[in-house]
Design a protein around this motif. Structure first.
Motif, PDB file in Angstrom:
ATOM      1  N   TYR A   1       8.827   5.934 -11.447  1.00  0.00           N
ATOM      2  CA  TYR A   1       8.451   5.825 -10.037  1.00  0.00           C
ATOM      3  C   TYR A   1       7.301   6.779  -9.759  1.00  0.00           C
ATOM      4  CZ  TYR A   1      12.610   3.051  -9.270  1.00  0.00           C
ATOM      5  OH  TYR A   1      13.548   2.047  -9.314  1.00  0.00           O
ATOM      6  N   GLN A   2       6.220   6.207  -9.250  1.00  0.00           N
ATOM      7  CA  GLN A   2       5.018   7.003  -9.019  1.00  0.00           C
ATOM      8  C   GLN A   2       4.249   6.460  -7.819  1.00  0.00           C
ATOM      9  OE1 GLN A   2       2.061   5.892 -12.360  1.00  0.00           O
ATOM     10  NE2 GLN A   2       4.078   5.393 -13.234  1.00  0.00           N
ATOM     11  N   ASN A   3       3.319   7.238  -7.348  1.00  0.00           N
ATOM     12  CA  ASN A   3       2.443   6.796  -6.257  1.00  0.00           C
ATOM     13  C   ASN A   3       1.437   5.805  -6.813  1.00  0.00           C
ATOM     14  OD1 ASN A   3       2.807  10.116  -5.589  1.00  0.00           O
ATOM     15  ND2 ASN A   3       3.365   8.656  -3.986  1.00  0.00           N
ATOM     16  N   ILE A   4       1.458   4.577  -6.286  1.00  0.00           N
ATOM     17  CA  ILE A   4       0.623   3.520  -6.869  1.00  0.00           C
ATOM     18  C   ILE A   4      -0.538   3.129  -5.963  1.00  0.00           C
ATOM     19  CG2 ILE A   4       2.536   2.600  -8.213  1.00  0.00           C
ATOM     20  CD1 ILE A   4       2.729   0.338  -6.142  1.00  0.00           C
ATOM     21  N   GLY A   5      -0.672   3.757  -4.799  1.00  0.00           N
ATOM     22  CA  GLY A   5      -1.793   3.416  -3.931  1.00  0.00           C
ATOM     23  C   GLY A   5      -1.386   3.280  -2.487  1.00  0.00           C
ATOM     24  N   ASP A   6      -2.161   2.523  -1.732  1.00  0.00           N
ATOM     25  CA  ASP A   6      -1.973   2.414  -0.291  1.00  0.00           C
ATOM     26  C   ASP A   6      -1.619   0.983   0.100  1.00  0.00           C
ATOM     27  OD1 ASP A   6      -2.717   5.076  -0.114  1.00  0.00           O
ATOM     28  OD2 ASP A   6      -4.838   4.593   0.193  1.00  0.00           O
ATOM     29  N   VAL A   7      -0.575   0.863   0.928  1.00  0.00           N
ATOM     30  CA  VAL A   7      -0.157  -0.419   1.485  1.00  0.00           C
ATOM     31  C   VAL A   7      -0.760  -0.561   2.880  1.00  0.00           C
ATOM     32  CG1 VAL A   7       1.806  -1.763   2.353  1.00  0.00           C
ATOM     33  CG2 VAL A   7       1.983  -0.553   0.166  1.00  0.00           C
TER      34      VAL A   7
ATOM     35  N   ALA B   1       0.907 -11.503   9.532  1.00  0.00           N
ATOM     36  CA  ALA B   1       0.955 -10.150   8.984  1.00  0.00           C
ATOM     37  C   ALA B   1       0.425 -10.198   7.563  1.00  0.00           C
ATOM     38  CB  ALA B   1       2.382  -9.607   9.005  1.00  0.00           C
ATOM     39  N   ARG B   2      -0.716  -9.583   7.331  1.00  0.00           N
ATOM     40  CA  ARG B   2      -1.343  -9.562   6.016  1.00  0.00           C
ATOM     41  C   ARG B   2      -0.969  -8.266   5.299  1.00  0.00           C
ATOM     42  NH1 ARG B   2      -2.913 -14.415   4.117  1.00  0.00           N
ATOM     43  NH2 ARG B   2      -4.211 -15.564   5.600  1.00  0.00           N
ATOM     44  N   ALA B   3      -0.095  -8.367   4.284  1.00  0.00           N
ATOM     45  CA  ALA B   3       0.356  -7.189   3.542  1.00  0.00           C
ATOM     46  C   ALA B   3      -0.421  -7.095   2.233  1.00  0.00           C
ATOM     47  CB  ALA B   3       1.854  -7.285   3.266  1.00  0.00           C
ATOM     48  N   ARG B   4      -1.067  -5.946   2.025  1.00  0.00           N
ATOM     49  CA  ARG B   4      -1.881  -5.756   0.824  1.00  0.00           C
ATOM     50  C   ARG B   4      -1.612  -4.388   0.212  1.00  0.00           C
ATOM     51  NH1 ARG B   4      -5.182  -9.312   3.738  1.00  0.00           N
ATOM     52  NH2 ARG B   4      -6.274 -10.848   2.427  1.00  0.00           N
ATOM     53  N   LEU B   5      -1.723  -4.318  -1.092  1.00  0.00           N
ATOM     54  CA  LEU B   5      -1.651  -3.067  -1.825  1.00  0.00           C
ATOM     55  C   LEU B   5      -2.990  -2.848  -2.505  1.00  0.00           C
ATOM     56  CD1 LEU B   5      -0.100  -0.633  -3.065  1.00  0.00           C
ATOM     57  CD2 LEU B   5       0.553  -2.163  -4.946  1.00  0.00           C
ATOM     58  N   ASN B   6      -3.664  -1.762  -2.130  1.00  0.00           N
ATOM     59  CA  ASN B   6      -4.998  -1.462  -2.675  1.00  0.00           C
ATOM     60  C   ASN B   6      -5.942  -2.646  -2.531  1.00  0.00           C
ATOM     61  OD1 ASN B   6      -4.004   1.083  -3.475  1.00  0.00           O
ATOM     62  ND2 ASN B   6      -3.313   0.264  -5.435  1.00  0.00           N
ATOM     63  N   GLY B   7      -5.818  -3.345  -1.419  1.00  0.00           N
ATOM     64  CA  GLY B   7      -6.715  -4.446  -1.108  1.00  0.00           C
ATOM     65  C   GLY B   7      -6.290  -5.799  -1.621  1.00  0.00           C
ATOM     66  N   GLU B   8      -5.275  -5.869  -2.499  1.00  0.00           N
ATOM     67  CA  GLU B   8      -4.811  -7.139  -3.063  1.00  0.00           C
ATOM     68  C   GLU B   8      -3.529  -7.582  -2.352  1.00  0.00           C
ATOM     69  OE1 GLU B   8      -6.029  -9.151  -5.245  1.00  0.00           O
ATOM     70  OE2 GLU B   8      -7.674  -8.003  -6.162  1.00  0.00           O
ATOM     71  N   ARG B   9      -3.390  -8.900  -2.184  1.00  0.00           N
ATOM     72  CA  ARG B   9      -2.169  -9.423  -1.580  1.00  0.00           C
ATOM     73  C   ARG B   9      -0.945  -9.064  -2.424  1.00  0.00           C
ATOM     74  NH1 ARG B   9      -3.242 -15.666  -0.803  1.00  0.00           N
ATOM     75  NH2 ARG B   9      -4.544 -15.267  -2.644  1.00  0.00           N
ATOM     76  N   MET B  10       0.150  -8.718  -1.751  1.00  0.00           N
ATOM     77  CA  MET B  10       1.367  -8.307  -2.442  1.00  0.00           C
ATOM     78  C   MET B  10       2.216  -9.524  -2.786  1.00  0.00           C
ATOM     79  SD  MET B  10       2.219  -5.005  -0.054  1.00  0.00           S
ATOM     80  CE  MET B  10       3.462  -4.329  -1.144  1.00  0.00           C
ATOM     81  N   ASN B  11       3.146  -9.326  -3.717  1.00  0.00           N
ATOM     82  CA  ASN B  11       4.061 -10.407  -4.086  1.00  0.00           C
ATOM     83  C   ASN B  11       5.440  -9.837  -4.369  1.00  0.00           C
ATOM     84  OD1 ASN B  11       4.559 -10.342  -7.264  1.00  0.00           O
ATOM     85  ND2 ASN B  11       2.411  -9.762  -6.898  1.00  0.00           N
ATOM     86  N   GLY B  12       6.462 -10.684  -4.227  1.00  0.00           N
ATOM     87  CA  GLY B  12       7.844 -10.234  -4.350  1.00  0.00           C
ATOM     88  C   GLY B  12       8.278  -9.886  -5.758  1.00  0.00           C
ATOM     89  N   TYR B  13       7.510 -10.284  -6.763  1.00  0.00           N
ATOM     90  CA  TYR B  13       7.869  -9.975  -8.153  1.00  0.00           C
ATOM     91  C   TYR B  13       7.395  -8.576  -8.550  1.00  0.00           C
ATOM     92  CZ  TYR B  13       7.908 -10.196 -13.256  1.00  0.00           C
ATOM     93  OH  TYR B  13       8.122  -9.926 -14.587  1.00  0.00           O
ATOM     94  N   ASP B  14       6.144  -8.265  -8.280  1.00  0.00           N
ATOM     95  CA  ASP B  14       5.581  -6.977  -8.694  1.00  0.00           C
ATOM     96  C   ASP B  14       5.858  -5.852  -7.706  1.00  0.00           C
ATOM     97  OD1 ASP B  14       4.233  -7.802 -11.129  1.00  0.00           O
ATOM     98  OD2 ASP B  14       2.838  -8.893  -9.828  1.00  0.00           O
ATOM     99  N   HIS B  15       6.089  -6.200  -6.444  1.00  0.00           N
ATOM    100  CA  HIS B  15       6.122  -5.171  -5.408  1.00  0.00           C
ATOM    101  C   HIS B  15       7.459  -5.117  -4.684  1.00  0.00           C
ATOM    102  CE1 HIS B  15       1.695  -6.397  -5.619  1.00  0.00           C
ATOM    103  NE2 HIS B  15       1.812  -5.243  -6.258  1.00  0.00           N
TER     104      HIS B  15
END
Length: 644
Positions: free
Chosen positions: A482-488, A513-527
């Motif tokens: 578990y680590q800091n992976i960026g900005d949501v 509601a547009r949810a992004r992690l480091n500018g990329e769209r998020m998904n339920g598998y990776d995030h």
């Protein structure tokens, strides 16, 4: 459909509302600042909102709320997303008892009986300082019923018996609730529900393995008026779920996601005390709570049990000094997770402990009769001792500032900024033996901005708001660390239009509601445990009272498709869908206290996966069979309720 078309539709609806405002005789109430919070959207739901459609789980509870999405297809697997943010980043409580921690990131942490609930309060985004520690994405507060919710004035005893049937899983549900006054000052309510269902059939006519269930819910609450100015409530709730489940219950069964016996048990106890001596300086509230959740799974590694325990308190006081209303206090929560191999004593148990202590002060200042300022802050101190004997600490201040302007009797503008700090807490219990925390792990911090408006005229009401929430230093798992992976970042808008005329009511809402992690769209598998991509959601509901005893209604929830979503495995698709429901509620005049409900969920038998679950990865090499559990197909629900 682009944003400009959505806003154009809202503008046309508002103009139509103004033109037709005085055509009816049943007006909506005048706008006022409801409650205290003005820095974030606040939504109040009552039991009448979900009884009409025979709500059975979280998805049914929030089906009419465009900002809330629930996916998983199965109660034990369901997760809540508020504006794209998963419930693990929300403060969720039952009668003030915080439900924190998680068993396994594939399993939802809440199994609730809607029959026991009186009210649900939802706040999107970090709110004021009284909201509690770590509410990065907002909060959801479930409030259970009191004896007074069943008793009419002057009654000493009342009861409610209910029997229901669901065709989609051949499900049977029975509930008995009794309430009575033990004395002039003490009342008690008790309730028990039993649910037995077989395999759920999806919209393609396929019965999904791992979806049959046996569920039981027990609940009791004792309410006492100690003195004229003192009230105390003792509540206890126990929920169990037994069945054969996929190892990852929110995914469909496959060769590598086999079915195993799984049992979850959650017990929650709470004591709520209030002392209000009719003083402008004293209105004390104390909440003590304990919550214990256990999950047993007999999977390919053997029989294991995961545990989560939460206990804590919330002590606050309200004082009015002139035009200032101050609310201040302390809150504390202790959280423990554990993992035990029940059949192999040679495997040492794993566990983690965490605690958070907070102090807060919030000022609600009525500058003028039409202008209110909110300003406050809270300080939170976090500490966790993880399974690898590593101690992580963090602390910080979370300020907020909001302004509400009642421009006219019918029009209010509001906006503001709020923030929340969340230090590291405990790890998912079922992976305690294989995960670790980064040594330099930083606390997550959310910043929320919101601008909104409420307008009411005659029979019409229009609510609209723009929001953006940024979560800095988001924590997630990478290579089992578990680590800091960026900005949501999640940003968007929510618009709702309502109309009421005598026996007819209608509401329409849209949420983006547009949810992004480091500018990329998020998904339920990776995030998992952070958020996901949800298509723009439209909700429409119509109700008409055919007579004093007969009510009917229709509802629709449509979600626009999201395509070419990037994942670690490749691009995936989330097709759009529209689901329709109808209901009829009849209260025969000749049989006092009897209510008969007929509901058809997913009227057109649509096959779909809710965007709040994992997409279909089956077209990608080495990911064949990986897909979220589909939602239920057409479901004919019959229910008889007798209140005596």
């Amino acid at each position: 459909m682009s944003l400009r078309y959505s806003l154009l539709a809202v503008a046309v609806a508002a103009a139509s509302a103004q033109a037709l405002a005085n055509t009816g005789s049943s007006e909506l109430e005048t706008i006022e600042v409801v409650g205290k919070r003005i820095t974030a959207e606040r939504l109040i739901l009552t039991d009448d909102d979900w009884q009409k459609r025979q709500a059975q789980d979280l998805e049914d509870l929030f089906a009419e709320q465009a900002a809330l999405s629930v996916g998983g297809g199965l109660g034990v697997a369901q997760k809540i997303y508020l504006n794209g943010i998963e419930d693990l980043l929300l403060n969720v409580s039952i009668d003030g008892a915080v439900q924190s921690g998680s068993m396994f990131h594939h399993i939802g942490r809440l199994t609730l009986e809607p029959e026991l609930l009186r009210q649900v309060e939802v706040q999107a985004g970090p709110g004021d300082a009284t909201q509690g520690a770590g509410a990065l994405g907002g909060s959801i507060d479930f409030i259970t019923k009191d004896a007074s919710d069943l008793l009419l004035p002057g009654e000493r005893f009342a009861g409610l018996a209910k029997a229901g049937y669901s065709s989609v899983n051949d499900g049977q549900k029975y509930n008995l609730t009794l309430a009575g006054m033990l004395s002039d000052n003490w009342g008690m309510i008790g309730s028990f529900s039993d649910v037995d269902s077989k395999l759920m059939q999806d919209g393609a006519g396929i019965k999904q393995p791992g979806t049959a269930a046996e569920q039981q819910f027990g609940f009791a609450k004792l309410t006492g008026q100690l003195t004229e100015h003192q009230t105390v409530r003792f509540s206890f709730e126990r929920a169990t779920d037994d069945g054969l489940r996929a190892q990852r219950p929110n995914w469909q069964v496959s060769s590598w996601n086999a079915v195993y016996p799984l049992q979850t048990v959650r017990s929650t106890s709470a004591v709520n005390y209030q002392f209000n001596p009719d003083s402008v300086l004293v209105d004390v509230k104390l909440a003590l709570f304990h919550s214990d959740t256990k999950l047993k799974q007999n999977a390919r590694f053997g029989l294991y049990q995961g545990d989560i325990q939460n206990q804590g308190l919330d002590l606050r006081n309200s004082s009015r000094l002139g035009t200032h209303q101050l609310e201040y206090g302390i809150d504390y929560r202790h959280e423990e997770t554990g993992l035990t191999a029940l059949e192999d004593p040679t495997v040492p148990p794993d566990g983690e402990k965490a605690r958070v202590i907070g102090v807060f002060l919030q000022d609600y200042w009525d500058i003028t009769p039409r202008l209110r300022l909110n300003a406050g802050a809270r300080f939170d101190d976090y500490k966790v001792d993880d399974a690898n004997q590593q101690r992580l600490t963090s602390d910080g201040i979370s300020p907020n500032l909001g302004l509400s302007w009642q421009q006219t009797t019918n029009w209010r503008l509001y906006g503001g900024y709020s923030s929340a700090l969340r230090g590291r807490l405990t790890t998912n219990s079922f992976v305690l033996d294989s995960r670790s925390n980064s040594e330099g792990l930083q606390a997550e911090e959310a910043h929320h901005w919101q601008l909104g408006s409420e307008w009411r005229q005659g029979n019409w009401q229009l609510n609209a708001n723009l929001f953006q929430t940024d979560i800095d230093d988001a924590i997630s798992e990478v290579s089992r660390v578990y680590q800091n992976i960026g900005d949501v970042e999640t940003k968007g808008y929510n618009v709702q239009l309502r109309y009421r005329l005598q026996d007819f009511s209608a509401s329409a809402s849209v949420n983006q509601a547009r949810a992004r992690l480091n500018g990329e769209r998020m998904n339920g598998y990776d995030h998992g445990a952070l958020g996901t991509t949800l298509g723009r959601t439209w909700v429409l509901r119509l109700e008409y009272a055919l007579s004093d005893t007969l009510l009917t209604g229709w509802g629709s929830r449509a979600v626009e498709g999201e395509h070419d979503i990037p994942t670690s495995a490749g691009l995936v698709q989330q097709p759009g869908y529209a689901v329709h429901d109808v209901f009829v509620r009849w209260q025969p005049a000749m049989l006092n206290g009897l209510t008969l409900n007929l509901t058809v969920r997913n009227l057109l038998d649509k096959f779909y996966r809710d965007h709040a679950t994992v997409a279909d990865f089956g077209h990608l090499p080495d990911f064949e069979g990986l897909a979220g559990l589909p939602e239920a197909g057409r479901d004919l629900r019959l229910e008889a309720r007798w209140q005596f």
